[in-house]
Design a protein around this motif. Sequence first.
Motif, mmCIF file in Angstrom:
data_model
loop_
_atom_site.group_PDB
_atom_site.id
_atom_site.type_symbol
_atom_site.label_atom_id
_atom_site.label_comp_id
_atom_site.label_asym_id
_atom_site.label_seq_id
_atom_site.Cartn_x
_atom_site.Cartn_y
_atom_site.Cartn_z
ATOM 1 N N THR A 1 2.429 10.757 1.717
ATOM 2 C CA THR A 1 2.107 8.702 1.274
ATOM 3 C C THR A 1 1.689 8.565 3.031
ATOM 4 O O THR A 1 1.267 7.911 3.154
ATOM 5 C CB THR A 1 3.474 8.526 1.031
ATOM 6 O OG1 THR A 1 4.334 8.817 -0.240
ATOM 7 C CG2 THR A 1 3.524 6.325 0.757
ATOM 8 N N CYS B 1 0.826 -0.959 0.064
ATOM 9 C CA CYS B 1 -0.104 -0.036 -0.149
ATOM 10 C C CYS B 1 1.196 1.318 0.258
ATOM 11 O O CYS B 1 0.417 2.451 -0.486
ATOM 12 C CB CYS B 1 -0.835 -0.232 1.175
ATOM 13 S SG CYS B 1 -2.087 1.137 1.181
ATOM 14 N N ALA B 2 1.908 1.131 1.045
ATOM 15 C CA ALA B 2 2.435 2.770 0.848
ATOM 16 C C ALA B 2 3.698 2.736 -0.454
ATOM 17 O O ALA B 2 3.545 3.571 -1.061
ATOM 18 C CB ALA B 2 3.943 2.107 2.126
ATOM 19 N N ALA C 1 1.610 6.750 -6.574
ATOM 20 C CA ALA C 1 0.562 7.397 -7.422
ATOM 21 C C ALA C 1 0.820 9.343 -6.900
ATOM 22 O O ALA C 1 0.902 9.858 -7.536
ATOM 23 C CB ALA C 1 -0.456 7.257 -6.246
ATOM 24 N N VAL C 2 1.363 9.096 -5.437
ATOM 25 C CA VAL C 2 1.711 10.396 -5.015
ATOM 26 C C VAL C 2 2.416 11.338 -5.882
ATOM 27 O O VAL C 2 2.852 12.556 -6.468
ATOM 28 C CB VAL C 2 2.011 10.760 -3.123
ATOM 29 C CG1 VAL C 2 3.348 12.626 -2.759
ATOM 30 C CG2 VAL C 2 0.921 10.164 -2.544
ATOM 31 N N THR D 1 1.188 3.712 -2.930
ATOM 32 C CA THR D 1 0.399 5.580 -2.378
ATOM 33 C C THR D 1 1.656 6.457 -3.520
ATOM 34 O O THR D 1 1.268 7.648 -3.063
ATOM 35 C CB THR D 1 -0.114 5.021 -1.000
ATOM 36 O OG1 THR D 1 -1.031 4.408 -1.262
ATOM 37 C CG2 THR D 1 0.567 6.763 -0.534
ATOM 38 N N TYR E 1 -1.813 9.444 3.134
ATOM 39 C CA TYR E 1 -2.776 8.900 2.458
ATOM 40 C C TYR E 1 -2.618 6.705 1.857
ATOM 41 O O TYR E 1 -3.563 6.244 1.162
ATOM 42 C CB TYR E 1 -2.554 8.902 1.250
ATOM 43 C CG TYR E 1 -2.846 10.787 0.663
ATOM 44 C CD1 TYR E 1 -4.669 11.105 0.883
ATOM 45 C CD2 TYR E 1 -2.257 11.686 0.515
ATOM 46 C CE1 TYR E 1 -5.261 12.812 1.235
ATOM 47 C CE2 TYR E 1 -3.026 13.091 0.431
ATOM 48 C CZ TYR E 1 -3.845 13.513 0.883
ATOM 49 O OH TYR E 1 -4.344 14.648 0.883
ATOM 50 N N CYS E 2 -1.895 6.724 2.520
ATOM 51 C CA CYS E 2 -1.812 5.472 2.852
ATOM 52 C C CYS E 2 -2.895 4.790 3.665
ATOM 53 O O CYS E 2 -2.873 4.457 4.285
ATOM 54 C CB CYS E 2 -0.226 4.439 3.183
ATOM 55 S SG CYS E 2 -0.660 2.839 3.269
#
Length: 165
Positions: A145, A77-78, A84-85, A81, A148-149
């Motif tokens: 990160t 997930c991290a 994406a960031v 994220t 939003y993770c």
Amino acid sequence: METEQLKQIQAPLKAQYTSDPEAAMVTLEADGELGEGVSCSVTTGRALAEAGLHPATGGDGSQLCSGDMLLEALAACAGVTLKAVATSLGIPVEGGRVHAEGDIDFRGTLAVDRDAEVGFRAIRLSFDLETTASEEELETLLKLTERYCVVFQTLSTPPELTVAA
């Protein structure tokens, strides 16, 4: 994925969620099937994962440990994220590694010591990135990160949990 491509994909979703907040509420699910011995199989969407006892609790190491799976979910997930960031902000990240590690006192899990906590006592997440980003960009990237993770935030601010039979 390019910055503009990501923005084009996410723009209608953001607009929909702004005008209809209920549309953003999604229930994710996971199911497990109790197996032979002390095991539980979980379908991950792509493969079947069979979880069992960690060697520190009597397992033979042939099955996945749920603690390892939690750390794997955090790292995945991290990593997604962060990418994406970085893409959204135009911060160059060519590659790298995500590392999640955690400390468990198995005396709690095995009921050896009633005062020993069950679960992770500490979890550490780190990144080794291939990037030309400035220190300021990296600081922003890590801060966003973390913010939003989904897995990181769930671990840092636990949700209400219920158990039923």
